[in-house]
Design a protein around this motif. Structure first.
Motif, mmCIF file in Angstrom:
data_model
loop_
_atom_site.group_PDB
_atom_site.id
_atom_site.type_symbol
_atom_site.label_atom_id
_atom_site.label_comp_id
_atom_site.label_asym_id
_atom_site.label_seq_id
_atom_site.Cartn_x
_atom_site.Cartn_y
_atom_site.Cartn_z
ATOM 1 N N GLY A 15 0.813 -1.211 0.000
ATOM 2 C CA GLY A 15 0.000 0.000 0.000
ATOM 3 C C GLY A 15 0.841 1.252 0.000
ATOM 4 N N ALA A 16 1.890 1.253 -0.851
ATOM 5 C CA ALA A 16 2.852 2.359 -0.841
ATOM 6 C C ALA A 16 2.561 3.402 -1.907
ATOM 7 N N ASP A 17 1.346 3.436 -2.423
ATOM 8 C CA ASP A 17 1.011 4.409 -3.470
ATOM 9 C C ASP A 17 0.665 5.778 -2.891
ATOM 10 N N SER A 18 0.437 5.873 -1.580
ATOM 11 C CA SER A 18 0.099 7.168 -0.984
ATOM 12 C C SER A 18 0.280 7.076 0.526
ATOM 13 N N GLY A 19 0.098 8.204 1.198
ATOM 14 C CA GLY A 19 0.012 8.256 2.636
ATOM 15 C C GLY A 19 1.214 7.691 3.376
ATOM 16 N N ILE A 20 0.936 6.933 4.427
ATOM 17 C CA ILE A 20 1.988 6.370 5.266
ATOM 18 C C ILE A 20 2.865 5.423 4.465
ATOM 19 N N GLY A 21 2.265 4.644 3.572
ATOM 20 C CA GLY A 21 3.043 3.706 2.764
ATOM 21 C C GLY A 21 4.065 4.406 1.890
ATOM 22 N N ARG A 22 3.643 5.470 1.234
ATOM 23 C CA ARG A 22 4.577 6.225 0.383
ATOM 24 C C ARG A 22 5.702 6.825 1.232
ATOM 25 N N ALA A 23 5.332 7.455 2.332
ATOM 26 C CA ALA A 23 6.348 8.082 3.189
ATOM 27 C C ALA A 23 7.321 7.041 3.725
ATOM 28 N N ALA A 24 6.823 5.856 4.063
ATOM 29 C CA ALA A 24 7.694 4.799 4.585
ATOM 30 C C ALA A 24 8.653 4.308 3.509
ATOM 31 N N ALA A 25 8.157 4.118 2.294
ATOM 32 C CA ALA A 25 9.019 3.659 1.200
ATOM 33 C C ALA A 25 10.147 4.650 0.952
ATOM 34 N N VAL A 26 9.833 5.926 0.960
ATOM 35 C CA VAL A 26 10.843 6.959 0.713
ATOM 36 C C VAL A 26 11.844 7.009 1.873
ATOM 37 N N ALA A 27 11.350 6.896 3.105
ATOM 38 C CA ALA A 27 12.244 6.928 4.263
ATOM 39 C C ALA A 27 13.194 5.737 4.262
ATOM 40 N N LEU A 28 12.718 4.574 3.869
ATOM 41 C CA LEU A 28 13.575 3.389 3.806
ATOM 42 C C LEU A 28 14.605 3.524 2.693
ATOM 43 N N GLU A 47 3.815 4.724 -8.941
ATOM 44 C CA GLU A 47 4.937 5.150 -9.786
ATOM 45 C C GLU A 47 5.548 6.442 -9.267
ATOM 46 N N ARG A 48 4.715 7.323 -8.713
ATOM 47 C CA ARG A 48 5.258 8.548 -8.111
ATOM 48 C C ARG A 48 6.104 8.206 -6.892
ATOM 49 N N GLY A 57 18.812 7.173 -4.912
ATOM 50 C CA GLY A 57 19.769 6.223 -5.450
ATOM 51 C C GLY A 57 19.396 4.776 -5.191
ATOM 52 N N ALA A 58 18.167 4.536 -4.780
ATOM 53 C CA ALA A 58 17.714 3.189 -4.471
ATOM 54 C C ALA A 58 16.943 2.607 -5.649
ATOM 55 N N ARG A 59 16.914 1.311 -5.703
ATOM 56 C CA ARG A 59 16.118 0.606 -6.708
ATOM 57 C C ARG A 59 14.671 0.520 -6.242
ATOM 58 N N ALA A 60 13.728 0.699 -7.158
ATOM 59 C CA ALA A 60 12.310 0.587 -6.847
ATOM 60 C C ALA A 60 11.671 -0.431 -7.786
ATOM 61 N N VAL A 61 10.909 -1.365 -7.226
ATOM 62 C CA VAL A 61 10.168 -2.360 -8.002
ATOM 63 C C VAL A 61 8.699 -2.206 -7.642
ATOM 64 N N VAL A 62 7.859 -2.005 -8.648
ATOM 65 C CA VAL A 62 6.442 -1.718 -8.431
ATOM 66 C C VAL A 62 5.597 -2.910 -8.864
#
Length: 268
Positions: A15-28, A47-48, A57-62
């Motif tokens: 659930g990383a497309d918005s909100g807490i999930g997005r913020a957590a993905a970016v922080a990690l 995708e955003r 500089g991190a890899r992202a897999v969606v």
């Protein structure tokens, strides 16, 4: 006894497309982790998130993931773990709710929330834990629950039940997986300025909440900062806990009760 190491890590946030999930993905990602990002219905949002992750500089897999698809959600997670090359940090963030009085709650409503918030979470947590156990490097299991893991709310019986259950599951995982160097911690947010609370893209400092000691909702990045810390080697001795991030909301129980002068709270 296995100990969680400091080697390069891979994280998954559901659930990383918005909100807490997005913020957590970016922080990690900012902490140096490659991140698997899942979405249910908002691919553009995911995708955003991925674009933000890559700026560090991190890899992202969606990957699309419907946590209520049981047991299919586990197979999707297995595929994402394989594509990342493993998983060391798993953040179970995807969830849903239902605002209905208990007497009007349908079995379909009950099953939809339970499948997403508890049964699907069980499947995904188990797949992530199995991968961590097989790798033998330890790991971090982090579940985003809610303050309603600890206190109920009128009109949220199924949500409360699911979050209570998820919090209990995480305590059990701490017992069973500790010898493998895998920690299990719940993060229990209060009102956070996200789409779910109707305050997406709003500066929480501009929203007045007299019933919260800090006087405002939280920022998703404040929850994400805790998640990033729990994912770090420095948090290696924290397991089986549920850490509340609520601006003091839960401390208002008796105080709020004394301040209520009408029965309006009994209905939605």
């Amino acid at each position: 006894m296995t100990e969680f190491g400091t080697q390069a890590r891979r994280a998954i946030v559901t659930g990383a497309d918005s909100g807490i999930g997005r913020a957590a993905a970016v922080a990690l990602a900012a902490a140096g982790m490659d991140v698997g990002i899942t979405w249910h219905s908002d691919r553009e949002g995911a995708e955003r998130t991925a674009d933000e992750v890559r700026t560090h500089g991190a890899r992202a897999v969606v990957t699309q993931l419907d946590v209520s698809d049981i047991p299919g959600c586990g197979d999707v997670l297995d595929g994402l773990i394989h594509e990342l090359g493993g998983v060391d940090v798993f953040v179970n963030n995807a969830g849903t709710g239902a605002q209905k009085p208990f007497l009007e709650l349908s079995l379909d409503d009950w099953n939809r929330v339970m499948d997403t918030d508890l049964t699907g979470a069980f499947v995904c947590l188990q797949r992530a834990a199995r991968a961590m156990a097989a790798a033998g490097r330890g790991g971090r299991l982090i579940a985003v629950t809610s303050v309603h893991e600890h206190q109920p709310m009128v009109g949220a019986s199924v949500y409360d039940a699911a979050k209570h259950g998820l919090g209990g599951l995480m305590k059990n995982l701490a017992l069973e997986l500790g010898a493998l160097g895998i920690t299990a911690v719940s993060v229990a947010p209060g009102e956070i300025a996200t789409e779910m609370t109707g305050n997406d893209d709003v500066d929480p400092h501009t929203v007045d909440r007299p019933g919260i000691p800090l006087g405002r909702p939280g920022d998703a990045r404040e929850v994400a900062a805790l998640i990033a810390f729990l994912a770090s080697p420095e948090a290696g001795y924290i397991t089986g806990a549920s850490i509340v991030v609520d601006g003091g909301m839960l401390q208002m129980g008796p105080q709020a009760g004394a301040a209520i002068t009408a029965h309006d709270w009994r209905s939605l």
